[in-house]
Every structure is written in structure tokens, then in C-alpha cells.
Write a protein that holds these residues in place. Structure first.
Motif, PDB file in Angstrom:
ATOM      1  N   LEU A 184       0.828  -1.192   0.000  1.00  0.00           N
ATOM      2  CA  LEU A 184       0.000   0.000   0.000  1.00  0.00           C
ATOM      3  C   LEU A 184       0.872   1.255   0.000  1.00  0.00           C
ATOM      4  CD1 LEU A 184      -2.657  -1.053   2.683  1.00  0.00           C
ATOM      5  CD2 LEU A 184      -2.821  -1.255   0.195  1.00  0.00           C
ATOM      6  N   SER A 185       0.381   2.278  -0.656  1.00  0.00           N
ATOM      7  CA  SER A 185       1.039   3.588  -0.670  1.00  0.00           C
ATOM      8  C   SER A 185       0.025   4.607  -0.161  1.00  0.00           C
ATOM      9  CB  SER A 185       1.517   3.942  -2.081  1.00  0.00           C
ATOM     10  OG  SER A 185       2.430   2.978  -2.564  1.00  0.00           O
TER      11      SER A 185
ATOM     12  N   LYS B  64      -5.649   4.182  -5.052  1.00  0.00           N
ATOM     13  CA  LYS B  64      -5.953   3.219  -6.113  1.00  0.00           C
ATOM     14  C   LYS B  64      -6.703   2.012  -5.555  1.00  0.00           C
ATOM     15  CE  LYS B  64      -3.694   0.179  -9.479  1.00  0.00           C
ATOM     16  NZ  LYS B  64      -2.384  -0.276 -10.029  1.00  0.00           N
ATOM     17  N   GLU B  65      -6.198   1.456  -4.437  1.00  0.00           N
ATOM     18  CA  GLU B  65      -6.829   0.260  -3.875  1.00  0.00           C
ATOM     19  C   GLU B  65      -8.200   0.587  -3.298  1.00  0.00           C
ATOM     20  OE1 GLU B  65      -5.776  -2.642  -4.299  1.00  0.00           O
ATOM     21  OE2 GLU B  65      -3.730  -2.261  -5.002  1.00  0.00           O
ATOM     22  N   MET B  66      -8.329   1.739  -2.636  1.00  0.00           N
ATOM     23  CA  MET B  66      -9.626   2.067  -2.055  1.00  0.00           C
ATOM     24  C   MET B  66     -10.660   2.404  -3.131  1.00  0.00           C
ATOM     25  SD  MET B  66     -11.077   1.826   0.744  1.00  0.00           S
ATOM     26  CE  MET B  66      -9.533   1.467   1.576  1.00  0.00           C
TER      27      MET B  66
ATOM     28  N   LEU C 259     -14.426   0.591  -3.507  1.00  0.00           N
ATOM     29  CA  LEU C 259     -15.716   1.229  -3.771  1.00  0.00           C
ATOM     30  C   LEU C 259     -16.276   0.813  -5.135  1.00  0.00           C
ATOM     31  CD1 LEU C 259     -15.010   4.822  -2.400  1.00  0.00           C
ATOM     32  CD2 LEU C 259     -16.378   3.015  -1.350  1.00  0.00           C
ATOM     33  N   GLY C 260     -15.400   0.681  -6.132  1.00  0.00           N
ATOM     34  CA  GLY C 260     -15.852   0.239  -7.445  1.00  0.00           C
ATOM     35  C   GLY C 260     -16.460  -1.143  -7.401  1.00  0.00           C
ATOM     36  N   ASN C 261     -15.808  -2.083  -6.685  1.00  0.00           N
ATOM     37  CA  ASN C 261     -16.362  -3.436  -6.573  1.00  0.00           C
ATOM     38  C   ASN C 261     -17.718  -3.427  -5.879  1.00  0.00           C
ATOM     39  OD1 ASN C 261     -14.083  -4.363  -7.800  1.00  0.00           O
ATOM     40  ND2 ASN C 261     -13.312  -5.534  -6.067  1.00  0.00           N
ATOM     41  N   LEU C 262     -17.828  -2.636  -4.811  1.00  0.00           N
ATOM     42  CA  LEU C 262     -19.105  -2.574  -4.100  1.00  0.00           C
ATOM     43  C   LEU C 262     -20.203  -1.975  -4.976  1.00  0.00           C
ATOM     44  CD1 LEU C 262     -17.969  -1.423  -0.534  1.00  0.00           C
ATOM     45  CD2 LEU C 262     -18.645  -3.715  -1.254  1.00  0.00           C
TER      46      LEU C 262
END
Length: 393
Positions: free
Chosen positions: A218-219, A262-264, A268-271
């Protein structure tokens, strides 16, 4: 005073000699039963007293009568001490043997139960530690069984889901090769769609493997939840328009968080994609973000899927879970299928649902951010919630 010092010296030398011999005996018998060690200790105490008495008598400080009296007293004390040591040793050994037999349940896969009855403080503490260890091992075995079942289920589902688009690709390529296609462009578009779906599935598997291996790097940076939600809504808007679902995001507070953007955004995109696919046409998917009193921020996505059975709620974030027992992905709710192609496969229309990896990825990414993901039923649907630590002001 001089005589008293001599008595003390001779008594000390006699007792010290007996003590050294006792220490040597304890060392030689250290691998034997604790009953033997207790008996040796009691014998050393009595022998030290007797040796000191005999040393004083040898130095002519005691009369023969007094020596006889003292020796008799010491001998009786020795009998009682040795008998007490043997009884105590046998009781301790019996308790230890009971703990040993109870501890064998670890190897048999059972749970440890401390034997009934009183025990010394050390043995009682050992029993409590063994019981706690047994409980942790039982939890670990249960997690291992659940993970193993999840892996087997995932392999079965992925194998089936990979065969479906591959069979379609093969049928369409054969139809194109044989020149039996009236609209080759449509087949080319469908082939590209299937390839992109396969690529997405492989990407999800790779991401999930990184999460499970602890290799997710993570960054984190400070950003506003408002911006995260805005980016996710913009990315999901085309799918929502295609399926006739309304996206609402008017209850989003500008709370700062320290996350990997990017990961978060993927979380949200998946949800959102999951909610849009499960919501009927003309339904609504609402996104909210609010700061809580415990200095956390809760991001929620509420859909109109009609709810999830209570028995399935604990499995929603498991790898491969898709809300039904069918392994073949279905078209999203409200999406019209395209016309049949080779082998009855539909051409056109939105792509089918994924392999049930999206929510597992959501949980992995959220937990990597020291947060938690949950789901609960609400009126008309369900609400997925992501709780994250809020950044300091």
C-alpha cells in the motif's frame, strides 16, 4: 560460648555433608518421577539432622543417653517425613498423569478438558493454559477447514467459469473460420468482450493471491472521502445507466483518511458494481460516508437487491460467494440478453457476473488498511459498510 560455637560447627559440617550427598542424589535422579525427588528431599532433611547430631555426639558433646533420645526422635521424624513425601509425590504424579492423558486429546483432534479435582497452583495454571491452547487450536482447525472448503469451492467455480467463455470463444472462432457468420463484426466484438472478461478474472485471482500472501503493498496518502466516492461514482455511472439504475451520493462528508487511493477506489468500485448488478432496473444505489464518534469513517453502499438470507450473511465476503448455488454466472438483473450465437451462447448485452472474487478482494484491501467490512440487510435490499480510521485533523 566457645562450646556453643563448636557444636554449631560440627552440626553444620555433618548437615553439609548430608546435603551434598542429597544434592548429588537429586541430580542423578532428576529424570525420575517427582515422587522420587520429593522423597529424596525429605530424606536429605532428616539425614542432615541426623548427621549433625552424630557429629556432635562424636565430638563428645552429648551423653550416650542424650544421643539415644535424639536419634530416636530423628528416626521417628524420618519415618513420618518419608511417608508424607511419598504420599505427596504420588498425588502430584497422579495429577500430572491425568493432565498428560487429557493433553493427548490435542493429537486426536479433540478439545482439552482439565481433569476434575484439586491440584497444586502450578498444575492448575498448566491446566488452564492447556485449555486455552486447546481452544485456540480448535479455532485454528475450524479456520483451516473453512479455508480449505473455500479453496476447493473456488477452484471448482473458477474451473467452470473459465470453461464457459473458452467454449464460447472456441465456438465463435470455429464459426468465423468456417465462414458461417453473417455479421463477423459482432462476433469480433463478442470475442473481445470474452477476452476482457477472462483478463478480469485472472486479474482478480492475482490480486486475491497477493492479499492472501500478505504481499499487498500500500502507498497511503491523505485524501478526502468525498473525492474517493466521486471517482468511484464516475467509474460506475456507465454501467448504472446501461442497466437503468440510479446512483445517489448526496450524503458524503468530506472526511480525511490515510489510504491507498488506487486500492480504495477499487474497493468502492467493486461494491458499486456488485450493487448495480443486483439492483433491478429503475432501482437506486445510494452511497454515503459519515464520520463516527469513535474517530472512524463509515462508507456505505445500499442497493435494492431485496436482501440476503440471514444464513448467508456471514459468507458474503468469502472467496467465490455469489449469492446463489449456481456456478454459471448469470446476466445482471435487468439486463436483456443478446441474440443467440453459436452453441446457443448470447451475443451482445452486458457481460455476465464475475467469479465471486470482488467482495473477497474488498475485505482483503480494507483489512490491509486496518479497517473492517460488513453487510446487513435493510428495507428492500442490503447495505455494505466499510469502516476506516479517520485521519487526524
Amino acid at each position: 560460648m566457645h562450646d556453643l560455637l563448636l557444636i554449631a560447627l560440627y552440626a553444620f559440617l555433618g548437615a553439609a555433608g548430608a546435603g551434598l550427598l542429597g544434592a548429588l542424589a537429586v541430580r542423578l535422579l532428576r529424570h525420575r518421577s517427582v515422587a522420587v525427588s520429593l522423597t529424596v528431599v525429605a530424606a536429605v532433611a532428616v539425614t542432615a539432622m541426623l548427621a549433625g547430631t552424630l557429629a556432635v555426639a562424636w565430638a563428645m558433646f552429648l551423653s550416650p543417653h542424650d544421643l539415644t533420645v535424639v536419634t530416636t526422635v530423628v528416626a521417628m521424624a524420618a519415618v513420618v517425613s518419608l511417608a508424607t513425601a511419598l504420599l505427596l509425590g504420588r498425588w502430584v504424579v497422579a495429577r500430572s498423569n491425568e493432565l498428560t492423558r487429557a493433553a493427548r486429546s490435542f493429537g486426536d483432534g479433540g478439545s482439552f478438558a482439565a481433569p476434575d479435582g484439586e491440584a497444586t497452583a502450578e498444575l492448575a495454571e498448566l491446566g488452564r493454559e492447556l485449555a486455552a491452547t486447546s481452544a485456540r487450536l480448535a479455532e485454528s482447525r475450524e479456520r483451516e477447514r473453512a479455508l480449505d472448503a473455500s479453496r476447493r469451492e473456488l477452484v471448482a467455480w473458477i474451473s467452470h467459469d473459465l470453461r464457459t467463455p473458452l467454449a464460447g470463444l472456441r465456438a465463435m472462432s470455429e464459426a468465423l473460420e468456417d465462414g458461417m457468420v453473417e455479421d463477423p463484426e459482432r462476433y469480433h466484438r463478442q470475442i473481445r468482450t470474452e477476452v476482457e472478461r477472462l483478463n478480469s478474472m485472472v486479474g482478480d485471482l492475482f490480486e486475491l493471491s497477493r492479499i492472501h500472501a500478505g504481499a499487498l503493498c500500500l502507498s497511503p496518502s491523505r485524501m478526502s472521502v468525498y473525492d474517493l466516492v466521486g471517482d468511484a461514482l464516475a467509474g460506475a455511472d456507465p454501467l448504472a445507466r446501461e442497466l437503468g439504475v440510479r446512483l445517489v451520493g448526496d450524503r458524503v462528508e468530506a472526511v480525511p483518511v490515510e489510504v491507498d487511493g488506487k486500492e480504495m477506489t477499487r474497493v468502492l468500485g467493486n461494491l458499486l458494481v456488485n450493487a448495480i448488478r443486483r439492483t433491478p432496473a429503475d432501482g437506486t444505489v445510494a452511497v454515503a460516508a459519515q464520520r463516527q464518534a469513535d474517530d472512524t469513517v463509515v462508507l456505505s453502499v445500499t442497493d435494492g437487491c431485496g436482501g440476503i438470507p440471514e444464513e448467508d450473511l456471514p459468507r458474503v465476503f468469502d472467496t467465490g460467494w455469489r449469492g446463489n448455488h449456481a456456478r454459471t454466472p448469470t446476466l445482471p438483473l435487468g439486463a436483456p440478453p443478446g441474440p443467440p450465437g453459436p452453441g446457443g451462447l448470447p451475443l451482445g448485452g452486458p457481460p455476465p457476473a464475475g467469479a465471486g472474487l470482488g467482495l473477497a478482494i474488498v475485505r482483503g484491501i480494507v483489512e490491509a488498511h486496518a479497517g473492517r467490512a460488513g453487510v446487513r440487510n435493510v428495507e428492500g435490499g442490503c447495505r455494505f459498510e466499510v469502516t476506516l480510521p479517520a485521519a487526524g485533523r
